[in-house]
Motif scaffolding. Structure first.
Motif, mmCIF file in Angstrom:
data_model
loop_
_atom_site.group_PDB
_atom_site.id
_atom_site.type_symbol
_atom_site.label_atom_id
_atom_site.label_comp_id
_atom_site.label_asym_id
_atom_site.label_seq_id
_atom_site.Cartn_x
_atom_site.Cartn_y
_atom_site.Cartn_z
ATOM 1 N N LEU A 59 -3.389 20.723 1.560
ATOM 2 C CA LEU A 59 -2.332 19.723 1.388
ATOM 3 C C LEU A 59 -2.493 18.974 0.076
ATOM 4 O O LEU A 59 -1.512 18.672 -0.606
ATOM 5 N N TYR A 60 -3.728 18.700 -0.316
ATOM 6 C CA TYR A 60 -3.978 18.012 -1.583
ATOM 7 C C TYR A 60 -3.389 18.824 -2.737
ATOM 8 O O TYR A 60 -2.721 18.282 -3.615
ATOM 9 N N GLY A 61 -3.622 20.134 -2.723
ATOM 10 C CA GLY A 61 -3.079 20.989 -3.778
ATOM 11 C C GLY A 61 -1.557 20.963 -3.818
ATOM 12 O O GLY A 61 -0.947 20.886 -4.888
ATOM 13 N N ILE A 62 -0.936 21.013 -2.645
ATOM 14 C CA ILE A 62 0.534 20.979 -2.568
ATOM 15 C C ILE A 62 1.062 19.655 -3.110
ATOM 16 O O ILE A 62 1.987 19.625 -3.926
ATOM 17 N N LEU A 63 0.479 18.548 -2.662
ATOM 18 C CA LEU A 63 0.958 17.231 -3.091
ATOM 19 C C LEU A 63 0.710 17.007 -4.581
ATOM 20 O O LEU A 63 1.553 16.420 -5.272
ATOM 21 N N LEU A 64 -0.405 17.475 -5.096
ATOM 22 C CA LEU A 64 -0.710 17.316 -6.516
ATOM 23 C C LEU A 64 0.276 18.107 -7.375
ATOM 24 O O LEU A 64 0.796 17.593 -8.377
ATOM 25 N N ARG A 65 0.571 19.354 -6.962
ATOM 26 C CA ARG A 65 1.570 20.145 -7.696
ATOM 27 C C ARG A 65 2.925 19.470 -7.648
ATOM 28 O O ARG A 65 3.639 19.406 -8.647
ATOM 29 N N ARG A 66 3.279 18.948 -6.476
ATOM 30 C CA ARG A 66 4.567 18.262 -6.315
ATOM 31 C C ARG A 66 4.636 17.049 -7.243
ATOM 32 O O ARG A 66 5.642 16.820 -7.898
ATOM 33 N N LYS A 67 3.562 16.299 -7.328
ATOM 34 C CA LYS A 67 3.521 15.112 -8.184
ATOM 35 C C LYS A 67 3.616 15.511 -9.656
ATOM 36 O O LYS A 67 4.364 14.910 -10.432
ATOM 37 N N ASN A 68 2.866 16.531 -10.047
ATOM 38 C CA ASN A 68 2.838 16.946 -11.450
ATOM 39 C C ASN A 68 4.128 17.610 -11.904
ATOM 40 O O ASN A 68 4.441 17.607 -13.096
ATOM 41 N N ASN A 69 4.888 18.188 -10.977
ATOM 42 C CA ASN A 69 6.144 18.867 -11.327
ATOM 43 C C ASN A 69 7.368 17.976 -11.175
ATOM 44 O O ASN A 69 8.485 18.446 -11.342
ATOM 45 N N ARG A 70 7.142 16.709 -10.856
ATOM 46 C CA ARG A 70 8.272 15.784 -10.677
ATOM 47 C C ARG A 70 9.008 15.580 -11.982
ATOM 48 O O ARG A 70 8.403 15.416 -13.030
ATOM 49 N N ARG A 71 10.326 15.551 -11.906
ATOM 50 C CA ARG A 71 11.150 15.312 -13.091
ATOM 51 C C ARG A 71 11.976 14.049 -12.921
ATOM 52 O O ARG A 71 13.094 13.975 -13.394
ATOM 53 N N MET B 106 0.837 -1.186 0.000
ATOM 54 C CA MET B 106 0.000 0.000 0.000
ATOM 55 C C MET B 106 0.879 1.245 0.000
ATOM 56 O O MET B 106 1.839 1.350 0.730
ATOM 57 N N GLU B 107 0.544 2.216 -0.837
ATOM 58 C CA GLU B 107 1.294 3.456 -0.883
ATOM 59 C C GLU B 107 0.980 4.283 0.349
ATOM 60 O O GLU B 107 -0.133 4.273 0.849
ATOM 61 N N GLN B 108 1.979 5.022 0.839
ATOM 62 C CA GLN B 108 1.742 5.855 2.013
ATOM 63 C C GLN B 108 0.840 7.036 1.690
ATOM 64 O O GLN B 108 -0.028 7.382 2.463
ATOM 65 N N ILE B 109 1.074 7.682 0.538
ATOM 66 C CA ILE B 109 0.246 8.814 0.135
ATOM 67 C C ILE B 109 -0.617 8.374 -1.036
ATOM 68 O O ILE B 109 -0.116 8.001 -2.080
ATOM 69 N N ASN B 110 -1.935 8.404 -0.837
ATOM 70 C CA ASN B 110 -2.868 8.000 -1.873
ATOM 71 C C ASN B 110 -3.706 9.227 -2.240
ATOM 72 O O ASN B 110 -4.643 9.589 -1.519
ATOM 73 N N LEU B 111 -3.338 9.874 -3.357
ATOM 74 C CA LEU B 111 -4.040 11.088 -3.752
ATOM 75 C C LEU B 111 -5.458 10.798 -4.221
ATOM 76 O O LEU B 111 -6.346 11.636 -4.048
ATOM 77 N N ASP B 112 -5.692 9.621 -4.792
ATOM 78 C CA ASP B 112 -7.047 9.288 -5.244
ATOM 79 C C ASP B 112 -8.007 9.203 -4.062
ATOM 80 O O ASP B 112 -9.145 9.674 -4.138
ATOM 81 N N GLU B 113 -7.554 8.599 -2.972
ATOM 82 C CA GLU B 113 -8.393 8.484 -1.774
ATOM 83 C C GLU B 113 -8.188 9.648 -0.813
ATOM 84 O O GLU B 113 -8.847 9.729 0.221
ATOM 85 N N ARG B 114 -7.248 10.531 -1.156
ATOM 86 C CA ARG B 114 -6.904 11.689 -0.323
ATOM 87 C C ARG B 114 -6.585 11.266 1.109
ATOM 88 O O ARG B 114 -7.152 11.764 2.077
ATOM 89 N N SER B 115 -5.636 10.326 1.218
ATOM 90 C CA SER B 115 -5.262 9.814 2.537
ATOM 91 C C SER B 115 -3.759 9.576 2.618
ATOM 92 O O SER B 115 -3.085 9.411 1.603
ATOM 93 N N ILE B 116 -3.253 9.576 3.858
ATOM 94 C CA ILE B 116 -1.857 9.253 4.140
ATOM 95 C C ILE B 116 -1.877 8.137 5.174
ATOM 96 O O ILE B 116 -2.484 8.272 6.236
ATOM 97 N N ALA B 117 -1.209 7.038 4.861
ATOM 98 C CA ALA B 117 -1.144 5.899 5.774
ATOM 99 C C ALA B 117 0.156 5.970 6.563
ATOM 100 O O ALA B 117 1.209 6.317 6.029
ATOM 101 N N PHE B 118 0.075 5.654 7.858
ATOM 102 C CA PHE B 118 1.241 5.668 8.730
ATOM 103 C C PHE B 118 1.410 4.300 9.370
ATOM 104 O O PHE B 118 0.427 3.646 9.719
ATOM 105 N N GLU B 119 2.661 3.922 9.556
ATOM 106 C CA GLU B 119 2.930 2.731 10.346
ATOM 107 C C GLU B 119 2.714 3.126 11.797
ATOM 108 O O GLU B 119 3.278 4.116 12.263
ATOM 109 N N ASN B 120 1.892 2.402 12.515
ATOM 110 C CA ASN B 120 1.584 2.757 13.899
ATOM 111 C C ASN B 120 2.716 2.283 14.800
ATOM 112 O O ASN B 120 2.831 1.107 15.094
ATOM 113 N N THR B 121 3.552 3.228 15.204
ATOM 114 C CA THR B 121 4.669 2.905 16.089
ATOM 115 C C THR B 121 4.365 3.244 17.534
ATOM 116 O O THR B 121 5.188 3.046 18.404
ATOM 117 N N SER B 122 3.160 3.750 17.776
ATOM 118 C CA SER B 122 2.777 4.138 19.134
ATOM 119 C C SER B 122 2.211 2.942 19.886
ATOM 120 O O SER B 122 1.600 2.055 19.307
#
Length: 140
Positions: A32-44, A1-17
């Motif tokens: 945050l969705y806008g920031i992550l989407l721009r980051r994804k689209n501007n990746r080189r 499972m991906e940690q950041i899932n933009l389609d579901e708009r969620s971030i998964a964390f390993e529970n270390t607590s």
């Protein structure tokens, strides 16, 4: 499972607590969705990570703390640690009018007293309820 899932708009964390109430998933808000989407689209690069080093590997905890320290130095912020963001988010939720039960659930707190410890108000904000009493009593 991906940690950041933009389609579901969620971030998964390993529970270390040890606290099992700590969420293992957080929802991504519009900002945050806008920031992550721009980051994804501007990746080189073909790196599968949203945030990565020149080596295309993900940042380590040490890398993040180093970047935090530099950002604080660059903005002349003193005595601030990453955990302060958690306190700020909880305080902002309370200021927005969300009750302790809701905020505690989002934060993973099993005891409402913990949520109260994370909530910080300025001197001016603590004066507002008292001022409201003065205004209300003068109406009588």
């Amino acid at each position: 499972m991906e940690q950041i899932n933009l389609d579901e708009r969620s971030i998964a964390f390993e529970n270390t607590s040890r606290n099992k109430r700590v969420p293992d998933m957080l929802w991504i808000n519009d900002v945050l969705y806008g920031i992550l989407l721009r980051r994804k689209n501007n990746r080189r690069t073909l790196s599968p990570y949203v945030f990565y080093k020149a080596s295309l590997k993900p940042f380590s905890e040490f890398d993040v703390l180093k970047a935090w320290k530099k950002a604080c130095e660059d903005t002349d912020i003193k005595g601030c640690i990453p955990r302060d963001l958690r306190h700020k988010a909880i305080t902002d939720m309370k200021k927005a009018g969300f009750n302790d039960a809701f905020v505690g659930n989002v934060a993973g707190h099993s005891d409402p007293r913990t949520t109260k410890r994370y909530t910080h108000f300025s001197l001016e904000e603590t004066m507002m309820p008292l001022q409201a009493l003065v205004i209300k009593s003068s109406a009588y």
